[in-house]
Scaffold this motif. Structure first.
Motif, short mmCIF file in Angstrom:
data_model
loop_
_atom_site.label_atom_id
_atom_site.label_comp_id
_atom_site.label_asym_id
_atom_site.label_seq_id
_atom_site.Cartn_x
_atom_site.Cartn_y
_atom_site.Cartn_z
N ALA A 19 0.82 -1.20 0.00
CA ALA A 19 0.00 0.00 0.00
C ALA A 19 0.86 1.26 0.00
O ALA A 19 0.43 2.32 -0.43
CB ALA A 19 -0.92 0.00 1.22
N GLU A 20 2.07 1.16 0.47
CA GLU A 20 2.99 2.29 0.51
C GLU A 20 3.81 2.29 -0.78
O GLU A 20 4.44 1.30 -1.10
CB GLU A 20 3.94 2.15 1.70
N PRO A 21 3.83 3.39 -1.52
CA PRO A 21 4.62 3.39 -2.76
C PRO A 21 6.10 3.19 -2.51
O PRO A 21 6.69 2.29 -3.06
CB PRO A 21 4.33 4.75 -3.37
N LEU A 22 6.71 4.01 -1.65
CA LEU A 22 8.13 3.85 -1.33
C LEU A 22 8.28 3.77 0.18
O LEU A 22 7.68 4.56 0.91
CB LEU A 22 8.96 5.02 -1.86
N ARG A 23 9.08 2.82 0.62
CA ARG A 23 9.42 2.67 2.04
C ARG A 23 10.89 2.34 2.11
O ARG A 23 11.44 1.71 1.21
CB ARG A 23 8.65 1.52 2.71
N LEU A 24 11.52 2.74 3.21
CA LEU A 24 12.89 2.34 3.46
C LEU A 24 12.86 1.37 4.63
O LEU A 24 12.45 1.71 5.73
CB LEU A 24 13.77 3.55 3.80
N ALA A 54 10.02 11.06 1.27
CA ALA A 54 9.79 10.23 0.08
C ALA A 54 9.69 8.76 0.42
O ALA A 54 8.94 8.02 -0.24
CB ALA A 54 10.92 10.45 -0.93
N ALA A 55 10.45 8.31 1.42
CA ALA A 55 10.50 6.89 1.77
C ALA A 55 10.54 6.74 3.29
O ALA A 55 11.61 6.66 3.89
CB ALA A 55 11.72 6.22 1.14
N PRO A 56 9.36 6.74 3.93
CA PRO A 56 9.32 6.59 5.38
C PRO A 56 9.99 5.29 5.84
O PRO A 56 10.01 4.29 5.12
CB PRO A 56 7.83 6.57 5.70
N LEU A 57 10.55 5.34 7.03
CA LEU A 57 11.35 4.24 7.57
C LEU A 57 10.49 3.20 8.27
O LEU A 57 9.60 3.54 9.06
CB LEU A 57 12.37 4.80 8.57
N LEU A 85 12.06 -0.01 -0.87
CA LEU A 85 10.95 -0.82 -1.39
C LEU A 85 9.99 0.06 -2.17
O LEU A 85 9.63 1.15 -1.71
CB LEU A 85 10.19 -1.48 -0.24
N ASP A 86 9.59 -0.41 -3.31
CA ASP A 86 8.56 0.25 -4.10
C ASP A 86 7.39 -0.73 -4.18
O ASP A 86 7.49 -1.76 -4.86
CB ASP A 86 9.08 0.59 -5.49
N GLY A 87 6.34 -0.44 -3.42
CA GLY A 87 5.20 -1.37 -3.39
C GLY A 87 5.58 -2.73 -2.85
O GLY A 87 4.98 -3.72 -3.23
N GLY A 88 6.57 -2.81 -1.98
CA GLY A 88 7.00 -4.07 -1.40
C GLY A 88 8.10 -4.78 -2.17
O GLY A 88 8.61 -5.80 -1.72
#
Length: 115
Positions: A19-24, A54-57, A85-88
């Motif tokens: 569900a998150e587009p970008l995550r770190l 842009a990429a929450p931790l 991660l982009d969409g996991g």
């Protein structure tokens, strides 16, 4: 070993992080001195930084449990490891300790690659 990799791939297939587009994803370990150094030097300002916006931790212990549904290139073995991660799905990773002067340019390069 092949069975272990197949099992790992199977475990990492349902996707709450999708569900998150970008995550770190920060892979860490208890008593890791390099993780603690990151927490002191970079961690306090990360969420407010452009990269942090842009990429929450998301943090995970190297031994798990990992969020469901991740598609990683390989299992992390170094702490800290930062996986964008982009969409996991893994876009790229940064392994090992870095100073802020090293971390942000390297992460920004991964973010540019993901866009």
């Amino acid at each position: 070993m092949t069975r272990l990799l197949a099992a790992l791939a199977l475990v990492l297939t349902a996707l709450p992080l999708a569900a998150e587009p970008l995550r770190l994803l920060m892979v860490e370990k208890k008593d890791c001195i390099y993780c603690a150094a990151w927490d002191r030097a970079i961690g306090p300002g990360y969420a407010a930084s452009d990269a942090g916006q842009a990429a929450p931790l998301t943090r995970v212990d190297i031994h798990g449990p990992y969020p469901d549904g991740l598609a990683l290139a390989r299992r992390p073995f170094v702490t800290p490891t930062f996986i964008l991660l982009d969409g996991g799905f893994e876009v790229g990773r940064l392994e090992g300790h870095m100073t802020a002067a090293q971390f942000y340019p390297a992460l920004n390069a991964l973010l540019d690659q993901a866009r």
